[in-house]
Design an enzyme around this catalytic site. Structure first.
Site, mmCIF file in Angstrom:
data_model
loop_
_atom_site.group_PDB
_atom_site.id
_atom_site.type_symbol
_atom_site.label_atom_id
_atom_site.label_comp_id
_atom_site.label_asym_id
_atom_site.label_seq_id
_atom_site.Cartn_x
_atom_site.Cartn_y
_atom_site.Cartn_z
ATOM 1 N N CYS A 2 0.827 -1.200 0.000
ATOM 2 C CA CYS A 2 0.000 0.000 0.000
ATOM 3 C C CYS A 2 0.859 1.247 0.000
ATOM 4 C CB CYS A 2 -0.860 0.031 1.258
ATOM 5 S SG CYS A 2 -1.791 -1.460 1.524
ATOM 6 N N ARG A 27 4.273 0.298 -6.978
ATOM 7 C CA ARG A 27 4.306 -0.630 -5.834
ATOM 8 C C ARG A 27 3.250 -1.723 -5.963
ATOM 9 N NH1 ARG A 27 6.306 2.256 -0.912
ATOM 10 N NH2 ARG A 27 4.889 0.959 0.278
ATOM 11 N N TRP A 75 -3.288 -2.433 -1.284
ATOM 12 C CA TRP A 75 -2.985 -3.800 -1.699
ATOM 13 C C TRP A 75 -3.633 -4.653 -0.629
ATOM 14 C CZ3 TRP A 75 -0.543 -6.946 -5.202
ATOM 15 C CH2 TRP A 75 -0.076 -8.180 -4.742
ATOM 16 N N ASN A 101 -1.070 1.899 6.214
ATOM 17 C CA ASN A 101 -0.283 0.766 5.695
ATOM 18 C C ASN A 101 0.065 -0.129 6.876
ATOM 19 O OD1 ASN A 101 -0.284 2.043 3.285
ATOM 20 N ND2 ASN A 101 1.923 2.393 3.178
ATOM 21 N N GLY A 102 0.013 -1.444 6.679
ATOM 22 C CA GLY A 102 0.390 -2.350 7.776
ATOM 23 C C GLY A 102 -0.768 -3.266 8.120
ATOM 24 N N GLU A 489 15.175 -24.745 -7.065
ATOM 25 C CA GLU A 489 14.846 -23.316 -7.046
ATOM 26 C C GLU A 489 16.004 -22.480 -7.586
ATOM 27 O OE1 GLU A 489 12.593 -21.436 -7.099
ATOM 28 O OE2 GLU A 489 13.108 -19.513 -6.215
ATOM 29 N N LYS A 493 16.537 -20.027 -11.073
ATOM 30 C CA LYS A 493 17.103 -18.673 -11.116
ATOM 31 C C LYS A 493 18.317 -18.604 -12.049
ATOM 32 C CE LYS A 493 14.070 -17.027 -8.296
ATOM 33 N NZ LYS A 493 12.847 -17.850 -8.336
ATOM 34 N N GLU A 496 16.570 -18.522 -15.452
ATOM 35 C CA GLU A 496 15.695 -17.369 -15.662
ATOM 36 C C GLU A 496 16.462 -16.037 -15.686
ATOM 37 O OE1 GLU A 496 13.183 -16.788 -12.159
ATOM 38 O OE2 GLU A 496 11.557 -16.090 -13.446
ATOM 39 N N HIS A 512 23.480 -41.514 -11.174
ATOM 40 C CA HIS A 512 22.671 -42.266 -12.132
ATOM 41 C C HIS A 512 22.660 -41.600 -13.504
ATOM 42 C CE1 HIS A 512 21.396 -44.920 -8.938
ATOM 43 N NE2 HIS A 512 21.286 -43.837 -8.185
ATOM 44 N N LYS A 611 5.535 -12.094 -15.600
ATOM 45 C CA LYS A 611 5.364 -12.248 -14.149
ATOM 46 C C LYS A 611 4.217 -13.193 -13.846
ATOM 47 C CE LYS A 611 6.061 -11.441 -9.808
ATOM 48 N NZ LYS A 611 7.111 -12.329 -9.240
HETATM 49 O O1 M6R Z 1 2.222 -16.613 -9.571
HETATM 50 P P1 M6R Z 1 2.687 -18.036 -9.377
HETATM 51 O O2 M6R Z 1 3.365 -18.247 -8.073
HETATM 52 O O3 M6R Z 1 1.593 -19.046 -9.606
HETATM 53 O O4 M6R Z 1 3.776 -18.246 -10.504
HETATM 54 C C1 M6R Z 1 4.366 -19.495 -10.720
HETATM 55 C C2 M6R Z 1 5.593 -19.378 -11.588
HETATM 56 O O5 M6R Z 1 5.261 -18.848 -12.840
HETATM 57 C C3 M6R Z 1 6.682 -18.519 -10.953
HETATM 58 O O6 M6R Z 1 7.003 -18.961 -9.669
HETATM 59 C C4 M6R Z 1 7.963 -18.534 -11.820
HETATM 60 O O7 M6R Z 1 8.496 -19.810 -11.817
HETATM 61 C C5 M6R Z 1 8.965 -17.488 -11.300
HETATM 62 N N1 M6R Z 1 9.146 -16.463 -12.267
HETATM 63 C C6 M6R Z 1 10.316 -18.045 -10.960
HETATM 64 O O8 M6R Z 1 11.151 -17.078 -10.409
#
Ligand code: M6R
Length: 616
Positions: A2, A27, A75, A101-102, A489, A493, A496, A512, A611
């Site tokens: 927010c 934001r 938000w 906010n909060g 994970e 990154k 990506e 394996h 996103k």
């Molecule tokens: O909005 P979501 O959490 O459902 O999104 C899932 C994936 O698209 C998201 O986590 C994606 O893998 C990220 N960009 C990775 O950093």
């Protein structure tokens, strides 16, 4: 998150507030509103949706004489995004207006008491209790400043606050606790804002309020006091304006070069927000508002099926280990795009748990719909309030991570793990988890923000490692048990952000097939904290070393032995094994961030990605 902006001076206030809100749009928000004071009292306009919509709705309002007002972009955290839940909120008489906010942790008990005292509520928000509390205190005290101060003495939680009242139209009252707030100081005008970017076009002279401070701001003066009364009454705070040196782009990112960097550094605060009001440490249990009414149903759950995509799927994989080890609930994790097309066999007491930051991921949403179609109970762990998944699931828990702007998910992942831990406590204590174990987890959870801060301080050392490896052609990432998903994970990154091919494996799988890749030019990142599988990880590291593969190891502070195998070692503080990924992921985010930065990549918007993946 927010945003707040407030103005008092000689100029027409509405255009200033709208401009300030536009500057806060980056934001992320779901609704917006303003409240102003004219000779005829207080007036407000709120809309669901964009600031541009608010601007249109304000056309021809006749408030040109107003030179004081507050505004807000919301938000949603408590209550869906809607016009009624948008800020500012008001008291019963429409005199007092509050932008906040909060999170007010104890809003339910405060609201109950206020309703019993005759107050009428118009929204589902926690913020509205503040307006009514101030109204109640105004009847006992002689001025708005003291009324706000007394009202806040009843509040538990976080706030950055701006308050105006038709009965004292020459001032804005501002207060802060754990949610940033600044005063902007100008000639014959002063401002209040949650973020310097909202007011930088009007003044670069600002005063940063500290936690537990309250300020009274008029057109040509300001004063700041401690919120609490000391032994000699209120304590005056001497504050001098500071000049902001950053340009506007830097301010939006709070001085960070990229939103991703800012969001990584927000992680300690995100952990606090995700936990706030949800942990009862002395009872070793979690209280999760969104599922509290479904306790009995959840007690009967015999299997949890987690579905998600990308980073959220990784969070699900960590949750699987937590739920099985500590809650004793059989758990399976599926990639949503597969789940929706295979024919999952559902049991009578299955719970489908969808994890999603955006709450809009098409495959995850489709999996929820499919499960519902089959009569399975569905639950969400979602960050965006009011999003499709949060609406389509039967019940759920919000992350409270604030908007995540960078495409790479970082702080949301951490909050998904925090909520998963809380959910594990919730289910575990209904089953066989002892009070002692519950307390242990709760206590360790509370320590996490400080542990993450320790890791963040190592940024320079991690940047040096990034410089060494930035041109590597590919990498293998390894972990075991709780950190096997973490290897996945960090591989996401590497791909990506750094555009570096990364193969992630539970370390036992290495022999394996993938071990054939190892040579002096093929590095491995080994996540090896000192835990129940450390010795196994050490053996895998030795095997790679024997094939002259370069190794970056991550381990626990005080464990020096990996330096004999690894070219570089990253250390993290010790925590409970199940919480290790929450701390361990932070340096790995910094590592991939810095490699991407050194390569000159568009970090916040990696090529080919979006996103929110709202199509299949
Ligand atoms: O909005 P979501 O959490 O459902 O999104 C899932 C994936 O698209 C998201 O986590 C994606 O893998 C990220 N960009 C990775 O950093």
């Amino acid at each position: 998150m927010c945003g707040i902006v407030g103005y008092i001076g000689k100029k027409e206030v509405v255009p200033i507030l709208i401009n300030g809100l536009k500057r806060l749009e980056y934001r992320g928000y779901d609704s917006a509103g303003v409240a102003v004071l004219t000779g005829n009292g207080a007036h407000s306009k709120r809309v669901l949706g964009r600031v541009a919509g608010l601007e249109d709705a304000l056309q021809g309002n006749g408030w040109q004489t107003a030179t004081i007002g507050i505004a807000h972009t919301r938000w949603a955290t408590h209550g869906k995004p809607s016009e009624a839940n948008a800020h500012p909120h008001t008291d019963c008489k429409g005199n007092i207006w509050v932008a906040h906010n909060g999170i007010v942790e104890n809003y339910q008990e405060l609201k109950k008491a206020l309703i019993e005292a005759g107050h009428e509520f118009k929204s589902e928000t926690d913020t509205e209790v503040l307006a009514h509390l101030i109204e109640a205190e105004t009847e006992k005290t002689d001025n708005l400043f003291n009324a706000v101060r007394h009202a806040l003495s009843h509040v538990r939680g976080a706030y950055g606050l701006a308050v105006i009242s038709a009965t004292e139209p020459d001032k804005i009252i501002a207060a802060r606790n754990s949610s940033p707030l600044i005063l902007g100081i100008g000639p014959e005008e002063n401002l209040v804002a949650s973020d310097a970017s909202a007011i930088i076009n009007l003044t670069k002279e600002v005063i940063y309020l500290d936690d537990n401070e309250i300020a009274e701001v008029t057109a040509d003066s300001f004063r700041v006091e401690s919120l609490e009364f000391g032994p000699h009454g209120s304590e005056k705070r001497v504050k001098h304006p500071e000049t902001i040196e950053w340009d506007e782009a830097a301010i939006a990112k709070d001085g960070h070069a990229h939103f991703m960097h800012k969001e990584i550094f927000e992680i300690p605060e995100v952990i606090r927000n995700s936990i706030r009001g949800r942990l009862i440490v002395e009872e070793g249990r979690a209280k999760l508002g969104g599922i509290e009414n479904h306790k009995d149903e959840l007690r009967d759950v015999e299997r949890v099926l987690i579905t998600a995509c990308g980073t959220a799927h990784v969070a699900g994989r960590v949750a699987e280990y937590m739920l099985e080890e500590y809650a004793g609930v059989p758990t399976e994790v599926d990639i949503a795009s597969e789940f929706r097309y295979r024919k999952p066999i559902f049991g009578k007491n299955d719970l489908l748990l969808a994890i999603s930051q955006s709450g809009e991921t098409a495959d995850t949403l489709a999996a929820v719909k499919e499960a519902k179609e089959k009569g399975v109970t569905t639950m969400g762990i979602v960050n965006v309030v009011g999003s499709s998944i949060s609406r389509d699931t039967d019940f759920g828990v919000y992350n409270h991570a604030g908007p995540e702007i960078s495409v790479a998910s970082t702080k949301a992942f951490v909050s998904q793990l925090i909520v998963s831990s809380l959910f594990t406590l919730f289910l575990g204590r209904q089953r066989e988890m002892s009070l002692t174990m519950g307390k242990r987890i709760a206590e360790e959870l509370k320590q996490l923000p400080e542990l993450v801060k320790v890791v963040l301080q190592q940024e320079d050392a991690i940047k040096a490692i990034a410089a060494k490896y930035k041109d590597m052609p590919a990498i293998m990432t390894l972990g075991r048990k709780y950190n096997a998903p973490l290897a996945a994970e960090v591989a996401i990154k590497f791909k990506e952000l750094c555009y570096i091919p990364a193969i992630d494996l539970p370390a036992g799988e290495m022999k394996h097939g993938s071990l054939a890749l190892i040579d002096k030019d093929f590095p491995t990142l080994a996540i090896a904290p000192v835990d129940s599988v450390y010795e196994k990880m050490k053996s895998n590291i030795e095997e790679i070393k024997a094939r002259v593969g370069p190794i970056i190891a991550l381990t626990t502070e005080g464990n020096d032995e990996l330096s004999q195998y690894a070219s570089d070692v990253i250390y993290i503080p010790k925590t409970l094994e199940m919480l290790t990924p929450i701390v361990a992921v932070v340096p790995l985010y910094l590592l991939t961030y810095h490699i991407a930065a050194l390569k000159g990549h568009d970090i916040d918007k990696p090529r080919n990605l979006a996103k929110s993946v709202t199509v299949e």
